[in-house]
Design a protein around this motif. Structure first.
Motif, short mmCIF file in Angstrom:
data_model
loop_
_atom_site.label_atom_id
_atom_site.label_comp_id
_atom_site.label_asym_id
_atom_site.label_seq_id
_atom_site.Cartn_x
_atom_site.Cartn_y
_atom_site.Cartn_z
N GLY A 4 0.72 -1.22 0.03
CA GLY A 4 -0.03 0.07 -0.12
C GLY A 4 0.64 1.14 -0.18
N TYR A 5 0.31 2.32 0.41
CA TYR A 5 0.88 3.64 0.47
C TYR A 5 0.95 4.50 1.74
N GLY A 6 1.99 5.43 2.04
CA GLY A 6 2.11 5.94 3.07
C GLY A 6 1.43 7.50 3.05
N LEU A 7 0.91 7.72 1.78
CA LEU A 7 0.18 8.87 1.34
C LEU A 7 -1.02 8.71 0.97
N GLU A 8 -2.01 9.46 1.79
CA GLU A 8 -3.48 9.15 1.41
C GLU A 8 -3.86 9.79 0.09
N LYS A 9 -4.79 9.48 -0.31
CA LYS A 9 -5.53 9.50 -1.96
C LYS A 9 -5.96 11.27 -2.04
N SER A 10 -6.03 11.83 -0.66
CA SER A 10 -6.42 13.47 -0.75
C SER A 10 -5.80 14.38 -1.44
N THR A 11 -4.42 13.87 -1.85
CA THR A 11 -3.42 14.54 -2.71
C THR A 11 -3.10 13.81 -4.10
N LEU A 12 -3.12 12.75 -4.11
CA LEU A 12 -2.79 12.14 -5.45
C LEU A 12 -3.10 10.70 -5.73
N SER A 13 -4.02 10.20 -6.47
CA SER A 13 -4.35 8.75 -6.64
C SER A 13 -3.47 7.92 -6.94
N SER A 14 -3.49 6.65 -6.41
CA SER A 14 -2.37 5.78 -6.59
C SER A 14 -2.66 4.92 -8.04
N ASN A 15 -3.92 5.07 -8.81
CA ASN A 15 -4.17 4.29 -9.81
C ASN A 15 -3.20 3.88 -10.92
N SER A 16 -2.24 4.82 -11.21
CA SER A 16 -1.19 4.73 -12.35
C SER A 16 0.06 3.78 -11.78
N ILE A 17 0.30 3.99 -10.60
CA ILE A 17 1.10 2.99 -9.87
C ILE A 17 0.79 1.70 -9.67
N ASP A 18 -0.61 1.70 -9.28
CA ASP A 18 -1.35 0.35 -9.03
C ASP A 18 -1.18 -0.43 -10.36
N LYS A 19 -1.59 0.12 -11.38
CA LYS A 19 -1.54 -0.54 -12.51
C LYS A 19 -0.09 -0.96 -12.97
N ALA A 20 0.93 -0.21 -12.74
CA ALA A 20 2.41 -0.64 -12.87
C ALA A 20 2.68 -1.73 -11.83
N PHE A 21 2.28 -1.72 -10.81
CA PHE A 21 2.51 -2.80 -9.90
C PHE A 21 2.02 -4.20 -10.07
N PHE A 22 0.69 -3.76 -10.54
CA PHE A 22 -0.03 -5.31 -11.23
C PHE A 22 0.57 -5.75 -12.29
N SER A 23 1.25 -5.07 -13.22
CA SER A 23 1.84 -5.69 -14.27
C SER A 23 3.04 -6.20 -14.02
N LEU A 24 3.65 -5.60 -13.18
CA LEU A 24 5.17 -6.21 -12.81
C LEU A 24 4.70 -7.50 -11.91
N CYS A 25 3.75 -7.61 -11.33
CA CYS A 25 3.42 -8.83 -10.34
C CYS A 25 3.10 -9.86 -11.52
N GLN A 26 2.63 -9.47 -12.77
CA GLN A 26 2.52 -10.62 -13.74
C GLN A 26 3.92 -11.01 -14.47
N GLU A 27 4.69 -10.24 -14.62
CA GLU A 27 5.98 -10.46 -15.25
C GLU A 27 6.85 -11.05 -14.35
N TYR A 28 7.02 -10.70 -12.85
CA TYR A 28 8.20 -11.29 -12.13
C TYR A 28 7.64 -12.17 -11.04
N ASP A 29 7.94 -13.19 -10.55
CA ASP A 29 7.77 -13.97 -9.11
C ASP A 29 8.38 -13.14 -7.84
#
Length: 186
Positions: A135-160
């Protein structure tokens, strides 16, 4: 998808009877279209709804082993989630998920802050059987994590390897990782 691993997303909403296309749904649709990563999306508005959705996934979906990531989009305070104006600690969530998350990565969007001590993280992982919690140490009130969530999910598919995933995420998205304070406990 080569490895056929999916994301199960559970989003907290004020009322499950009200159907709306949220930003999370749009993001998951883009993830499927752009990267071929399939997901199941459900909403909940109570702790019972959270438990029912998880149990349906565990006991009714024969492809549960293919869900590598349980993506929780839930508001709350540090290390708590809020459903229907009630707060539940991560310890309570761990007990709810007891033994049910073997090998899974539980990923929280930045709708809430995730800031676990080493002992809290180990307790959560031991009780749930999860491979990791992120997760994240910064709450959504300032910036959404959507783009980094997508990158994280993609990397989880590529690497074990979790360390490799985090290193790649930081290498490719260093500024966002630092800005949102990305965290992974394993």
């Amino acid at each position: 998808m080569d490895n056929d691993q999916f994301i199960f997303c559970l989003e907290a909403v004020p009322d499950v009877e009200t159907h709306a296309i949220t930003e999370v749904v749009k993001n998951l649709e883009r993830l499927a279209f752009e990267q071929g990563i399939a997901s199941i999306y459900k909403t909940c508005d109570t702790i019972e709804g959270l438990e029912d959705s998880l149990n349906a996934l565990l006991y009714d979906d024969h492809n549960f082993k293919d869900y590598e990531i349980i993506y929780l989009v839930m508001p709350g305070k540090k290390n708590n989630i809020c459903l229907n104006n009630y707060y539940y600690s991560l310890e309570e969530i761990a007990e709810l998920f007891e033994g049910k998350m073997k090998g899974k990565i539980l990923h929280f969007s930045n709708a809430k802050i995730l800031d676990l001590s080493e002992e809290e993280a180990q307790y959560f992982l031991d009780i749930t059987g999860a491979r990791a919690i992120s997760g994240y140490g910064l709450e959504k009130s300032t910036l959404s994590s959507n783009s980094i969530d997508k990158a994280f999910f993609s990397l989880c598919q590529e690497y074990d390897d979790l360390i490799e995933i985090v290193e790649e995420l930081h290498q490719k998205h260093y500024a966002l990782c630092k800005m949102l304070d990305f965290r992974l406990y394993y």
